[in-house]
Design a protein around this motif. Structure first.
Motif, PDB file in Angstrom:
ATOM      1  N   ARG A 148       0.826  -1.214   0.000  1.00 49.01           N
ATOM      2  CA  ARG A 148       0.000   0.000   0.000  1.00 49.01           C
ATOM      3  C   ARG A 148       0.860   1.263   0.000  1.00 49.01           C
ATOM      4  O   ARG A 148       0.351   2.353  -0.221  1.00 49.01           O
ATOM      5  CB  ARG A 148      -0.905   0.033   1.235  1.00 49.01           C
ATOM      6  CG  ARG A 148      -1.936  -1.072   1.311  1.00 49.01           C
ATOM      7  CD  ARG A 148      -2.707  -0.965   2.612  1.00 49.01           C
ATOM      8  NE  ARG A 148      -1.807  -1.066   3.767  1.00 49.01           N
ATOM      9  CZ  ARG A 148      -2.179  -0.777   5.015  1.00 49.01           C
ATOM     10  NH1 ARG A 148      -3.400  -0.346   5.256  1.00 49.01           N
ATOM     11  NH2 ARG A 148      -1.302  -0.902   6.006  1.00 49.01           N
ATOM     12  N   PHE A 149       2.169   1.118   0.238  1.00 50.22           N
ATOM     13  CA  PHE A 149       3.029   2.275   0.400  1.00 50.22           C
ATOM     14  C   PHE A 149       3.967   2.462  -0.786  1.00 50.22           C
ATOM     15  O   PHE A 149       4.384   1.496  -1.438  1.00 50.22           O
ATOM     16  CB  PHE A 149       3.888   2.148   1.667  1.00 50.22           C
ATOM     17  CG  PHE A 149       3.100   1.938   2.921  1.00 50.22           C
ATOM     18  CD1 PHE A 149       1.870   2.545   3.092  1.00 50.22           C
ATOM     19  CD2 PHE A 149       3.594   1.125   3.930  1.00 50.22           C
ATOM     20  CE1 PHE A 149       1.144   2.353   4.249  1.00 50.22           C
ATOM     21  CE2 PHE A 149       2.879   0.933   5.093  1.00 50.22           C
ATOM     22  CZ  PHE A 149       1.643   1.543   5.253  1.00 50.22           C
ATOM     23  N   VAL A 150       4.300   3.714  -1.045  1.00 49.75           N
ATOM     24  CA  VAL A 150       5.425   4.065  -1.900  1.00 49.75           C
ATOM     25  C   VAL A 150       6.583   4.343  -0.956  1.00 49.75           C
ATOM     26  O   VAL A 150       6.560   5.325  -0.209  1.00 49.75           O
ATOM     27  CB  VAL A 150       5.114   5.307  -2.749  1.00 49.75           C
ATOM     28  CG1 VAL A 150       6.351   5.730  -3.538  1.00 49.75           C
ATOM     29  CG2 VAL A 150       3.944   5.049  -3.684  1.00 49.75           C
ATOM     30  N   ALA A 151       7.576   3.455  -0.944  1.00 42.91           N
ATOM     31  CA  ALA A 151       8.679   3.556   0.015  1.00 42.91           C
ATOM     32  C   ALA A 151       9.995   3.745  -0.724  1.00 42.91           C
ATOM     33  O   ALA A 151      10.256   3.093  -1.732  1.00 42.91           O
ATOM     34  CB  ALA A 151       8.746   2.304   0.885  1.00 42.91           C
ATOM     35  N   ARG A 152      10.821   4.668  -0.206  1.00 42.20           N
ATOM     36  CA  ARG A 152      12.154   4.882  -0.761  1.00 42.20           C
ATOM     37  C   ARG A 152      13.178   4.741   0.350  1.00 42.20           C
ATOM     38  O   ARG A 152      13.048   5.348   1.416  1.00 42.20           O
ATOM     39  CB  ARG A 152      12.246   6.267  -1.406  1.00 42.20           C
ATOM     40  CG  ARG A 152      11.471   6.366  -2.714  1.00 42.20           C
ATOM     41  CD  ARG A 152      11.524   7.758  -3.287  1.00 42.20           C
ATOM     42  NE  ARG A 152      12.896   8.186  -3.577  1.00 42.20           N
ATOM     43  CZ  ARG A 152      13.200   9.403  -4.001  1.00 42.20           C
ATOM     44  NH1 ARG A 152      12.246  10.307  -4.171  1.00 42.20           N
ATOM     45  NH2 ARG A 152      14.453   9.723  -4.232  1.00 42.20           N
ATOM     46  N   ARG A 153      14.176   3.921   0.081  1.00 39.42           N
ATOM     47  CA  ARG A 153      15.254   3.746   1.045  1.00 39.42           C
ATOM     48  C   ARG A 153      16.067   5.044   1.095  1.00 39.42           C
ATOM     49  O   ARG A 153      16.549   5.539   0.086  1.00 39.42           O
ATOM     50  CB  ARG A 153      16.156   2.594   0.625  1.00 39.42           C
ATOM     51  CG  ARG A 153      17.324   2.358   1.548  1.00 39.42           C
ATOM     52  CD  ARG A 153      18.278   1.321   0.980  1.00 39.42           C
ATOM     53  NE  ARG A 153      19.551   1.398   1.647  1.00 39.42           N
ATOM     54  CZ  ARG A 153      20.487   2.280   1.352  1.00 39.42           C
ATOM     55  NH1 ARG A 153      20.290   3.153   0.396  1.00 39.42           N
ATOM     56  NH2 ARG A 153      21.634   2.289   2.019  1.00 39.42           N
ATOM     57  N   ALA A 154      16.198   5.599   2.300  1.00 39.98           N
ATOM     58  CA  ALA A 154      16.870   6.887   2.458  1.00 39.98           C
ATOM     59  C   ALA A 154      18.315   6.736   2.928  1.00 39.98           C
ATOM     60  O   ALA A 154      19.177   7.517   2.532  1.00 39.98           O
ATOM     61  CB  ALA A 154      16.100   7.778   3.426  1.00 39.98           C
ATOM     62  N   CYS A 155      18.571   5.758   3.818  1.00 41.76           N
ATOM     63  CA  CYS A 155      19.927   5.600   4.340  1.00 41.76           C
ATOM     64  C   CYS A 155      20.023   4.273   5.076  1.00 41.76           C
ATOM     65  O   CYS A 155      19.031   3.553   5.237  1.00 41.76           O
ATOM     66  CB  CYS A 155      20.289   6.754   5.289  1.00 41.76           C
ATOM     67  SG  CYS A 155      19.297   6.809   6.797  1.00 41.76           S
ATOM     68  N   ASP A 156      21.224   3.944   5.528  1.00 40.26           N
ATOM     69  CA  ASP A 156      21.469   2.764   6.360  1.00 40.26           C
ATOM     70  C   ASP A 156      21.567   3.180   7.824  1.00 40.26           C
ATOM     71  O   ASP A 156      22.048   4.280   8.133  1.00 40.26           O
ATOM     72  CB  ASP A 156      22.782   2.073   5.959  1.00 40.26           C
ATOM     73  CG  ASP A 156      22.621   1.246   4.688  1.00 40.26           C
ATOM     74  OD1 ASP A 156      21.484   0.849   4.383  1.00 40.26           O
ATOM     75  OD2 ASP A 156      23.637   1.014   4.003  1.00 40.26           O
ATOM     76  N   VAL A 157      21.132   2.303   8.698  1.00 38.39           N
ATOM     77  CA  VAL A 157      21.281   2.495  10.145  1.00 38.39           C
ATOM     78  C   VAL A 157      22.132   1.346  10.674  1.00 38.39           C
ATOM     79  O   VAL A 157      21.783   0.172  10.512  1.00 38.39           O
ATOM     80  CB  VAL A 157      19.909   2.515  10.859  1.00 38.39           C
ATOM     81  CG1 VAL A 157      20.098   2.610  12.370  1.00 38.39           C
ATOM     82  CG2 VAL A 157      19.055   3.665  10.350  1.00 38.39           C
ATOM     83  N   ARG A 158      23.253   1.679  11.277  1.00 36.16           N
ATOM     84  CA  ARG A 158      24.160   0.679  11.829  1.00 36.16           C
ATOM     85  C   ARG A 158      23.999   0.609  13.339  1.00 36.16           C
ATOM     86  O   ARG A 158      23.635   1.596  13.984  1.00 36.16           O
ATOM     87  CB  ARG A 158      25.608   1.015  11.454  1.00 36.16           C
ATOM     88  CG  ARG A 158      25.872   0.862   9.974  1.00 36.16           C
ATOM     89  CD  ARG A 158      27.211   1.437   9.539  1.00 36.16           C
ATOM     90  NE  ARG A 158      27.524   1.097   8.163  1.00 36.16           N
ATOM     91  CZ  ARG A 158      27.006   1.715   7.101  1.00 36.16           C
ATOM     92  NH1 ARG A 158      26.166   2.730   7.279  1.00 36.16           N
ATOM     93  NH2 ARG A 158      27.329   1.336   5.876  1.00 36.16           N
TER      94      ARG A 158
END
Length: 309
Positions: A153-163
């Protein structure tokens, strides 16, 4: 010609000396104005203008109608953004945002406040929680999530990595020693973070998919900032995301341990629902957050390198 456009032509004719001048203002032929006025007179059964060789003059009925027509047109125009308004092109309205508590505090407002100042009609409704937001029930426009996104249902864009890093206060390490292996952690005081979706403690994750669940934590909380503060005060080792841990590490209040066992980074997504068309204000916030998270990740990496050096 529809009734709305007919009223616009009528109001222009009421402001002009004659139909030719009204046509010039509207960028149409005089015949268009004459036809629109005639159609309106036939529809209402009233004479709107008195014609003479010197020009046209509103009838008493026409004078009353033009006041009502202008009010009606003004009300319709207020429903739509003015494309000529360069300072606020369609950004007027509320954008509802859902984000994890630790991400939303401070960072979100630092990023979005300049845009609120630039667009006086833009309003934000920011909801912070580590439980997954119900996008439909809460009418969320833009959301931030760390971890997997599987909802179509979502339009999702990967923004960054979390370590993630295991960290402890220097005083704690001096007192109990730094763990050399994952198993060593079980003999040290640990903190635990409660998952708002399940009500249970999050397991710690490590390289290769190995997990550890603190059996008898020295400190338990559902607030990520409180967990970081507990670690900084030496209450226990904790596994924290880099955007929380790095300022403490840089200040010398925490030290990272077991770096070779760090897990693969998680992705941070900015998402919105599939609704179309997307209002300009929603697209603005969506794009601004993606860029901001990418810049923040770059800054964190540079800080990590300088700290290690």
């Amino acid at each position: 010609m529809n009734r709305l456009e007919t009223l616009r032509v009528f109001c222009a004719a009421a402001d002009a000396v004659n139909f030719r001048e009204a046509a010039s203002r509207l960028g149409v032929s005089p015949q268009v104005v004459t036809r629109a006025v005639r159609e309106l007179e036939l529809a209402l059964g009233e004479t709107l203008f008195h014609r003479s060789t010197r020009g046209v003059q509103l009838s008493s009925f026409g004078a009353q109608l033009v006041v009502q027509a202008r009010a009606a047109l003004s009300g319709v125009d207020m429903l739509f953004p003015d494309p000529s308004d360069e300072g606020d092109p369609g950004y007027r309205g509320v954008v509802r945002i859902a984000a994890p508590t630790s991400v939303g505090r401070g960072f979100m407002m630092d990023v979005l406040a300049p845009h609120l100042r630039a667009h006086a009609g833009l309003r934000l409704d920011l909801r912070l929680s580590d439980a997954y937001a119900d996008v439909v029930d809460q009418q969320i426009d833009v959301g931030v999530r760390i971890g997997q996104m599987r909802d179509s249902r979502f339009v999702a864009r990967r923004a960054c990595d979390v370590r993630f890093s295991v960290v402890g206060a220097p005083a704690l390490i001096a007192r109990v020693g730094a763990p050399k292996t994952i198993d060593d952690l079980m003999t040290r005081p640990l903190t635990a973070f409660i998952d708002g979706n399940s009500g249970r403690a999050w397991p710690w994750i490590f390289k290769g998919g190995r997990q550890l669940l603190p059996a008898d934590p020295a400190f338990v909380t559902d607030d990520p900032v409180a967990e970081a503060q507990a670690v900084a005060h030496g209450l226990g080792f904790g596994q924290l995301p880099d955007y929380i841990a790095m300022p403490y590490i840089r200040a010398g209040q925490m030290t990272a341990v077991l770096g070779a066992q760090a897990p693969e980074p998680w992705s941070l997504y900015v998402y919105r629902s599939q609704r179309t068309p997307v209002p300009a204000r929603v697209r603005l916030v969506f794009d601004v957050l993606i860029e901001a998270f990418r810049n923040a990740e770059k800054a964190l990496r540079e800080t990590a390198v300088s700290t290690a050096a």
